[in-house]
Design a protein around this motif. Structure first.
Motif, PDB file in Angstrom:
ATOM      1  N   ASP A 156      26.290  -5.835 -55.757  1.00 58.69           N
ATOM      2  CA  ASP A 156      25.177  -4.649 -55.872  1.00 58.69           C
ATOM      3  C   ASP A 156      25.927  -3.937 -56.835  1.00 58.69           C
ATOM      4  N   GLN A 157      27.280  -2.890 -56.542  1.00 58.30           N
ATOM      5  CA  GLN A 157      26.986  -2.196 -57.846  1.00 58.30           C
ATOM      6  C   GLN A 157      26.801  -2.819 -59.354  1.00 58.30           C
ATOM      7  N   LEU A 158      27.580  -4.284 -59.219  1.00 59.09           N
ATOM      8  CA  LEU A 158      27.626  -4.891 -60.156  1.00 59.09           C
ATOM      9  C   LEU A 158      26.431  -4.951 -61.706  1.00 59.09           C
ATOM     10  N   VAL A 159      24.954  -5.289 -60.115  1.00 52.78           N
ATOM     11  CA  VAL A 159      24.281  -6.115 -60.230  1.00 52.78           C
ATOM     12  C   VAL A 159      23.304  -4.301 -61.121  1.00 52.78           C
ATOM     13  N   ARG A 160      23.262  -3.885 -60.049  1.00 53.87           N
ATOM     14  CA  ARG A 160      22.966  -2.234 -60.724  1.00 53.87           C
ATOM     15  C   ARG A 160      23.484  -1.872 -62.668  1.00 53.87           C
ATOM     16  N   LEU A 161      24.734  -1.561 -62.561  1.00 51.69           N
ATOM     17  CA  LEU A 161      25.039  -1.875 -63.925  1.00 51.69           C
ATOM     18  C   LEU A 161      24.729  -2.435 -65.274  1.00 51.69           C
ATOM     19  N   ALA A 162      24.599  -4.345 -64.711  1.00 53.27           N
ATOM     20  CA  ALA A 162      24.335  -4.995 -65.464  1.00 53.27           C
ATOM     21  C   ALA A 162      22.724  -5.093 -66.376  1.00 53.27           C
ATOM     22  N   GLY A 187      18.950  -6.969 -68.431  1.00 52.74           N
ATOM     23  CA  GLY A 187      19.867  -7.851 -68.789  1.00 52.74           C
ATOM     24  C   GLY A 187      20.249  -8.702 -69.115  1.00 52.74           C
ATOM     25  N   ARG A 188      21.487  -8.857 -69.334  1.00 55.89           N
ATOM     26  CA  ARG A 188      22.135  -9.908 -69.826  1.00 55.89           C
ATOM     27  C   ARG A 188      22.175 -11.273 -68.544  1.00 55.89           C
ATOM     28  N   TYR A 189      21.710 -12.507 -69.124  1.00 54.82           N
ATOM     29  CA  TYR A 189      21.701 -13.589 -67.717  1.00 54.82           C
ATOM     30  C   TYR A 189      23.035 -13.884 -67.918  1.00 54.82           C
ATOM     31  N   GLU A 190      23.603 -13.607 -67.324  1.00 54.39           N
ATOM     32  CA  GLU A 190      25.307 -13.985 -67.026  1.00 54.39           C
ATOM     33  C   GLU A 190      25.415 -12.740 -66.418  1.00 54.39           C
ATOM     34  N   HIS A 191      27.160 -13.903 -66.088  1.00 55.75           N
ATOM     35  CA  HIS A 191      27.484 -12.737 -64.417  1.00 55.75           C
ATOM     36  C   HIS A 191      27.336 -12.621 -62.948  1.00 55.75           C
ATOM     37  N   GLU A 192      26.928 -11.833 -62.837  1.00 58.69           N
ATOM     38  CA  GLU A 192      26.164 -11.308 -61.230  1.00 58.69           C
ATOM     39  C   GLU A 192      25.188 -11.762 -61.279  1.00 58.69           C
ATOM     40  N   LEU A 193      24.263 -10.861 -62.528  1.00 59.20           N
ATOM     41  CA  LEU A 193      23.020 -11.123 -63.089  1.00 59.20           C
ATOM     42  C   LEU A 193      22.780 -12.473 -62.320  1.00 59.20           C
ATOM     43  N   GLY A 194      22.965 -13.201 -63.648  1.00 60.16           N
ATOM     44  CA  GLY A 194      23.290 -14.449 -64.287  1.00 60.16           C
ATOM     45  C   GLY A 194      23.276 -15.727 -62.430  1.00 60.16           C
ATOM     46  N   ARG A 195      24.114 -15.219 -61.460  1.00 61.75           N
ATOM     47  CA  ARG A 195      23.723 -15.990 -60.468  1.00 61.75           C
ATOM     48  C   ARG A 195      22.544 -15.698 -59.601  1.00 61.75           C
ATOM     49  N   ALA A 226      15.346  -4.081 -60.738  1.00 65.08           N
ATOM     50  CA  ALA A 226      15.736  -3.967 -62.287  1.00 65.08           C
ATOM     51  C   ALA A 226      14.562  -4.651 -63.517  1.00 65.08           C
ATOM     52  N   LEU A 227      13.552  -5.259 -62.592  1.00 63.83           N
ATOM     53  CA  LEU A 227      12.377  -5.542 -63.097  1.00 63.83           C
ATOM     54  C   LEU A 227      11.702  -4.431 -63.624  1.00 63.83           C
ATOM     55  N   ALA A 228      11.515  -3.475 -61.849  1.00 61.07           N
ATOM     56  CA  ALA A 228      11.045  -2.538 -62.646  1.00 61.07           C
ATOM     57  C   ALA A 228      11.564  -1.087 -63.666  1.00 61.07           C
ATOM     58  N   ARG A 229      12.835  -1.769 -63.802  1.00 60.27           N
ATOM     59  CA  ARG A 229      12.675  -0.451 -64.858  1.00 60.27           C
ATOM     60  C   ARG A 229      12.363  -0.836 -66.582  1.00 60.27           C
ATOM     61  N   ALA A 230      12.628  -2.308 -66.251  1.00 60.20           N
ATOM     62  CA  ALA A 230      12.116  -3.138 -67.914  1.00 60.20           C
ATOM     63  C   ALA A 230      10.921  -2.865 -68.041  1.00 60.20           C
ATOM     64  N   LEU A 231       9.905  -3.081 -66.745  1.00 60.77           N
ATOM     65  CA  LEU A 231       7.849  -3.259 -66.800  1.00 60.77           C
ATOM     66  C   LEU A 231       8.065  -1.139 -66.918  1.00 60.77           C
ATOM     67  N   THR A 232       8.980  -0.353 -66.677  1.00 60.74           N
ATOM     68  CA  THR A 232       8.312   1.329 -67.052  1.00 60.74           C
ATOM     69  C   THR A 232       8.861   2.021 -68.087  1.00 60.74           C
ATOM     70  N   CYS A 233      10.243   0.702 -69.047  1.00 59.63           N
ATOM     71  CA  CYS A 233      10.370   1.005 -70.126  1.00 59.63           C
ATOM     72  C   CYS A 233       9.106   0.302 -71.055  1.00 59.63           C
ATOM     73  N   LEU A 234       8.940  -0.968 -70.954  1.00 62.40           N
ATOM     74  CA  LEU A 234       7.618  -1.342 -71.378  1.00 62.40           C
ATOM     75  C   LEU A 234       6.171  -1.116 -71.547  1.00 62.40           C
ATOM     76  N   LEU A 235       5.939   0.420 -70.435  1.00 60.94           N
ATOM     77  CA  LEU A 235       4.865   0.869 -70.192  1.00 60.94           C
ATOM     78  C   LEU A 235       4.673   2.194 -71.119  1.00 60.94           C
ATOM     79  N   GLU A 236       6.113   2.590 -71.145  1.00 61.84           N
ATOM     80  CA  GLU A 236       6.585   3.591 -72.388  1.00 61.84           C
ATOM     81  C   GLU A 236       6.358   3.073 -73.772  1.00 61.84           C
ATOM     82  N   LEU A 237       6.233   1.585 -73.569  1.00 59.50           N
ATOM     83  CA  LEU A 237       6.237   1.476 -75.194  1.00 59.50           C
ATOM     84  C   LEU A 237       4.851   1.456 -75.302  1.00 59.50           C
TER      85      LEU A 237
END
Ligand SMILES: [Zn+2]
Length: 271
Positions: free
Chosen positions: A51-57, A77-85, A105-116
């Motif tokens: 859970d922690q690792l995915v959050r960090l990734a 995040g990058r498609y590898e390790h915990e997130l990839g799995r 995770a997607l919400a973080r990406a979307l929030t950034c996109l909305l800011e952009l």
């Protein structure tokens, strides 16, 4: 005695203890490291460590430009390790219980996109999240469509001043209905370049009829502000095809957001 028993157990209590008992006998397995046992008691789809690792990734957002366009694509995040799995388990192993982790995770990406895209947003107009569709065959096989499911799970997590809705308007064109069947089929997928992949992808998506009603009776994509949503960004061929179809219908596509992106060196081994 007819009075109620002071220690009477309520139905939710019974259900909770039943859940705990079944989890003791059949503990959940972590969707990433496959661990099970006491660490999974009361946990969701992931053990506390994963859970922690995915959050960090998913804290290192990456913004790229969709090839052939000027649209930004933000990935969590990058498609590898915990997130990839996790993405793989969510898409192909039926682990829909990963939805809360991947949606945040997607919400973080979307929030950034909305800011952009802030300068291009009209406060009075809603923004539509348009998930990329899966083929009918894979929806039948999996029992769900990953991207639309995530788009719906992400809505409550977004804090945008503009109203955000899901418009599941894209559909895959069945293979039999495509104009030029498999010009490049003989070539192995992994040897295809970005432009070649895009050419192969062209004509694979359309605006699906049954979904039209989702935007109301007077549905029109004309001037609708849309953000594309997908699970993984590899070459961007699917996002670009989604962009082509939506803009052809008059929609204003501002960009795309995905959970993960495949770093260039891995690309030709994953798609
Ligand atoms: Zn784990």
């Amino acid at each position: 005695m007819t009075s109620t028993h002071p220690n009477r157990v309520s139905l939710p209590d019974i259900l909770t203890s039943w859940k705990q008992t079944t989890e003791l006998i059949f503990p959940r397995v972590c969707a990433s490291c496959q661990t099970f046992g006491p660490s999974m008691l009361g946990a969701g789809a992931l053990c506390p460590l994963c859970d922690q690792l995915v959050r960090l990734a998913t804290l290192n957002l990456q913004t790229t430009t969709l090839p052939g366009t000027r649209l930004p694509v933000v990935s969590a995040g990058r498609y590898e390790h915990e997130l990839g799995r996790c993405v793989l388990a969510y898409k192909d192993a039926g682990r829909t219980d990963l939805s809360p982790y991947l949606a945040s995770a997607l919400a973080r990406a979307l929030t950034c996109l909305l800011e952009l895209s802030e300068g291009e947003l009209e406060p009075a107009e809603p923004i539509y999240l348009v998930p990329l569709p899966s083929s009918r065959a894979s929806v039948r096989r999996r029992g769900y469509a990953p991207a639309p499911l995530l788009a719906r799970a992400v809505l409550p997590l977004l804090c945008s001043p503009v109203s955000v809705k899901v418009a599941d308007v894209l559909a895959q064109v069945p293979a039999w209905a495509r104009a030029s069947p498999g010009q490049h089929r003989s070539k192995a997928q992994k040897t295809l370049g970005i432009e070649e992949r895009y050419r192969q992808m062209q004509g694979k998506l359309r605006v699906g009829k049954p979904a039209l009603h989702q935007l109301g009776r007077y549905y029109s994509l004309e001037d609708a502000t849309c953000l594309l949503v997908d699970d993984v960004f590899t070459t961007g061929a699917s996002l670009r095809e989604g962009y082509r179809v939506l803009s052809h219908r008059g929609a204003r596509v501002l960009g795309g957001a995905t959970i993960a992106y495949v770093p260039k060196r891995q690309r030709y081994n994953t798609e």
